[in-house]
Scaffold this active site. Structure first.
Site, PDB file in Angstrom:
ATOM      1  N   ARG A  69      -0.987   2.043  13.012  1.00 44.59           N
ATOM      2  CA  ARG A  69      -1.488   0.756  12.530  1.00 44.59           C
ATOM      3  C   ARG A  69      -1.360   0.542  11.023  1.00 44.59           C
ATOM      4  NH1 ARG A  69      -8.099   0.920  13.012  1.00 44.59           N
ATOM      5  NH2 ARG A  69      -8.495   2.631  11.573  1.00 44.59           N
ATOM      6  N   HIS A  70      -0.637   1.422  10.328  1.00 41.50           N
ATOM      7  CA  HIS A  70      -0.487   1.282   8.882  1.00 41.50           C
ATOM      8  C   HIS A  70       0.962   1.049   8.481  1.00 41.50           C
ATOM      9  CE1 HIS A  70      -4.476   3.317   8.907  1.00 41.50           C
ATOM     10  NE2 HIS A  70      -4.676   2.543   7.854  1.00 41.50           N
ATOM     11  N   GLU A 104     -10.214  -1.991  13.595  1.00 40.32           N
ATOM     12  CA  GLU A 104     -10.579  -2.891  12.505  1.00 40.32           C
ATOM     13  C   GLU A 104      -9.396  -3.756  12.086  1.00 40.32           C
ATOM     14  OE1 GLU A 104     -10.021  -3.869   8.488  1.00 40.32           O
ATOM     15  OE2 GLU A 104      -9.905  -1.691   8.709  1.00 40.32           O
ATOM     16  N   GLU A 122       0.115   4.347   0.454  1.00 37.45           N
ATOM     17  CA  GLU A 122      -0.462   5.505   1.133  1.00 37.45           C
ATOM     18  C   GLU A 122       0.541   6.131   2.114  1.00 37.45           C
ATOM     19  OE1 GLU A 122      -3.966   3.890   2.822  1.00 37.45           O
ATOM     20  OE2 GLU A 122      -2.930   2.186   3.725  1.00 37.45           O
ATOM     21  N   SER A 177     -11.593  -6.891   6.645  1.00 39.08           N
ATOM     22  CA  SER A 177     -12.649  -6.426   5.756  1.00 39.08           C
ATOM     23  C   SER A 177     -13.047  -7.610   4.877  1.00 39.08           C
ATOM     24  CB  SER A 177     -12.170  -5.275   4.872  1.00 39.08           C
ATOM     25  OG  SER A 177     -12.107  -4.080   5.618  1.00 39.08           O
ATOM     26  N   ARG A 184      -1.315  -6.733  12.209  1.00 38.96           N
ATOM     27  CA  ARG A 184      -2.336  -6.040  12.996  1.00 38.96           C
ATOM     28  C   ARG A 184      -3.027  -6.997  13.976  1.00 38.96           C
ATOM     29  NH1 ARG A 184      -6.456  -1.817  10.143  1.00 38.96           N
ATOM     30  NH2 ARG A 184      -4.455  -1.051   9.358  1.00 38.96           N
ATOM     31  N   ARG A 191       0.853  -1.192   0.000  1.00 39.91           N
ATOM     32  CA  ARG A 191       0.000   0.000   0.000  1.00 39.91           C
ATOM     33  C   ARG A 191       0.891   1.245   0.000  1.00 39.91           C
ATOM     34  NH1 ARG A 191      -5.147  -1.877   2.042  1.00 39.91           N
ATOM     35  NH2 ARG A 191      -5.377  -3.876   0.967  1.00 39.91           N
TER      36      ARG A 191
END
Length: 541
Positions: free
Chosen positions: A321-322, A464, A315, A467, A515, A313
């Site tokens: 948490r990323h 979370e 981002e 998903s 996570r 990712r």
């Protein structure tokens, strides 16, 4: 040919064999003598005393490089693991290999070593004794640098008083000591400092004592040292068990493990957060998930598939948490009638996982809690399921407003987690029937209200982790949704075309390994559960 003639070669052969054995023994003795001279020479190079000054010099020293170049085979059964050392070995000779965690000289004729292997430690005593251990050997032991790899040979004894500084309640009376790999005298970070808890540091400050605090960037810069702490050893053994349970549970449920490409022509999820690259003159990117290919595998009649693999990712997220690269645990499966069938798998899988971790990883969980105190995760044998609207209503009742058909932000997730814990007594639950607008393009809308979708998220401790959803399997509808989400249909044409050949209704989910471990262990940053983290600012070590 006569009988006597036929026997001559046999007699000659036996004689040759006898001579050969004698020659082999002689050669072996010669090699052993040479090895001892090399070890003694290496030892004398690090000592102010010459080899002649110590007739026992062969019993200690730095192992020459030639001995470490796979020169002669060894029987691995000669070694005993530190973990296996116990009082049943009293008075028996053992050979161990490990790190010199602590070195404490006592005068000139005694030194204590604490040797560590895979988180287990044992106390070793090097004490000068005539014809067994020389004062020079004690001096050699005292001069070892911490974290060096050493081989220790000695006799197991049972001390009168409990040993507080080691996990194994025996002591080794050292007879031989060799340094296999020498660590530099001054390490960038000390393992003792890196293993210290914040609670311990704060107590020391209150008592007027100053202890070293190793910050996160320093830890990650010298990650190989940081990984040696008991807490980190525990974290990554727990992580290993998570992957193992995930795999074994799904295999037992008739899933097939697959391995999908990480170089793809188009975006997996939509949006701009992809790592773009040139692929032999063609535009490409690193896969944001195995989503498209695991669905194509359902088209290929595998029925139920899963994958454990890297996910990328791009981002620019600097949150706790990323990560830019993490390990994805992904599942895809046929469904007969309802997306609840996927949620059923999530429920059983994670309850089984938590049960296993609590049963099999007690020592590792204790090691993590010693440095990073946390409360055991609260979860139900049958996982709680709430609709998105039910969750929103719970938030509204305490004054938290969510934008209509909007996603939950981090603050709202945590608040809802707190409310769920108070009302239902669980920190692990499923929230389903999310608004379609906040889900990926391939998510199936609800039959009774197109503003919602057959999708779900799963939460641990108010954050979370999963998903999932039923997927759109009608190609024309899939094209329509892709265009609506700003995805160039031609870049995923192979994916969409796979649905033109007939495909059963299906759904799945994805979860980040790091996570899961972070939240199960109540840790405050995902970098603690990534072996070598990759975030917007870090691509080394």
């Amino acid at each position: 040919m006569s009988t006597s003639e036929s026997q001559e070669p046999t007699l000659s052969s036996e004689g040759s064999e006898t001579k050969s054995k004698k020659a082999s023994k002689k050669e072996a003795a010669k090699l052993e003598k040479q090895r001892r001279r090399e070890v003694a020479a290496a030892t004398s190079a690090t000592s102010t005393l010459s080899v002649e000054d110590d007739p026992l010099a062969v019993n200690y020293g730095i192992v020459p490089l030639i001995e470490l170049q796979s020169k002669t085979p060894a029987n691995v059964n000669d070694w005993t693991r530190v973990e296996a050392l116990n009082d049943s070995l009293e008075n028996k000779q053992v050979l161990i290999r490990g790190r010199a965690q602590a070195i404490r000289p006592v005068g000139k004729k005694m030194a204590f070593l604490v040797i560590r292997e895979n988180g287990f430690t044992v106390q070793c005593l090097v004490q000068a004794q005539p014809d067994l251990v020389s004062p020079q050997m004690v001096k050699f032991a005292a001069a070892l640098s911490r974290e060096s790899i050493v081989d220790v040979e000695g006799v197991v004894s049972i001390p009168a008083a409990p040993i507080k500084g080691a996990t194994q309640q025996i002591e080794i009376q050292v007879r031989k000591l060799y340094c296999v790999s020498k660590a530099i005298p001054t390490l960038p970070i000390n393992i003792e400092d890196a293993a210290r808890s914040e609670v311990e540091i704060e107590k020391a400050i209150q008592a007027g004592e100053q202890l070293v605090r190793v910050n996160q960037d320093t830890r990650l810069n010298f990650r190989v040292l940081d990984l040696r702490t008991p807490a980190n050893q525990g974290i990554f053994r727990i992580q290993s068990q998570v992957g193992n349970v995930f795999r074994q549970f799904l295999l037992a449920e008739s899933f097939v493990e697959i391995h999908t490409p990480k170089l793809i022509a188009g975006s997996s999820e939509g949006g701009a957060a992809v790592f773009r690259l040139d692929y032999k003159g063609q535009p490409a990117c690193l896969a944001q998930s195995p989503q498209l290919h695991k669905q194509m595998s359902i088209c290929g009649d595998f029925g139920r598939v899963f994958e454990i693999g890297p996910v990328f990712r791009a981002e620019d997220s600097f949150t706790h948490r990323h990560l830019c690269e993490f390990t994805g645990l992904d599942v895809e499966m046929e469904i007969k009638k309802h997306y609840f069938e996927v949620m059923d798998v999530v429920d059983k899988l994670f309850v089984a996982m938590f049960d296993t971790l609590n049963t099999k990883c007690k020592k590792d969980l204790e090691a993590v809690a010693n440095q990073y105190p946390f409360e055991p995760l609260k979860y139900l044998p049958n996982t709680l399921r709430l609709t998105y609207e039910e969750g929103i209503q719970m938030l509204k009742e305490v004054g938290v407003e969510i934008e209509p058909f909007g996603d939950l932000n981090t603050e709202a997730e945590r608040k809802l987690g707190q409310l769920v814990l108070e009302k239902y007594g669980t920190e692990f639950y499923i929230l389903h029937r999310y608004p379609l607008a906040v889900r990926p393009f391939y998510t199936m809308p609800c039959y009774d209200n197109p503003n919602y979708s057959n999708s779900f998220d799963v939460f641990i401790r108010g954050e979370e982790i999963i998903s999932g959803a039923q997927r759109i399997h009608v190609p024309e509808f899939l094209e329509e949704r892709a265009q609506a989400c700003g995805i160039e249909v031609k870049t995923i044409s192979a994916y969409i075309d796979s649905f033109r050949y007939g495909v059963p209704p299906h759904g799945g989910f994805g979860v980040g390994l790091e996570r899961v471990v972070m939240l199960f262990c109540g840790l405050n940053n995902i970098r603690k559960t990534s072996l070598y983290p990759r975030d917007p600012l870090r691509i080394a070590p």
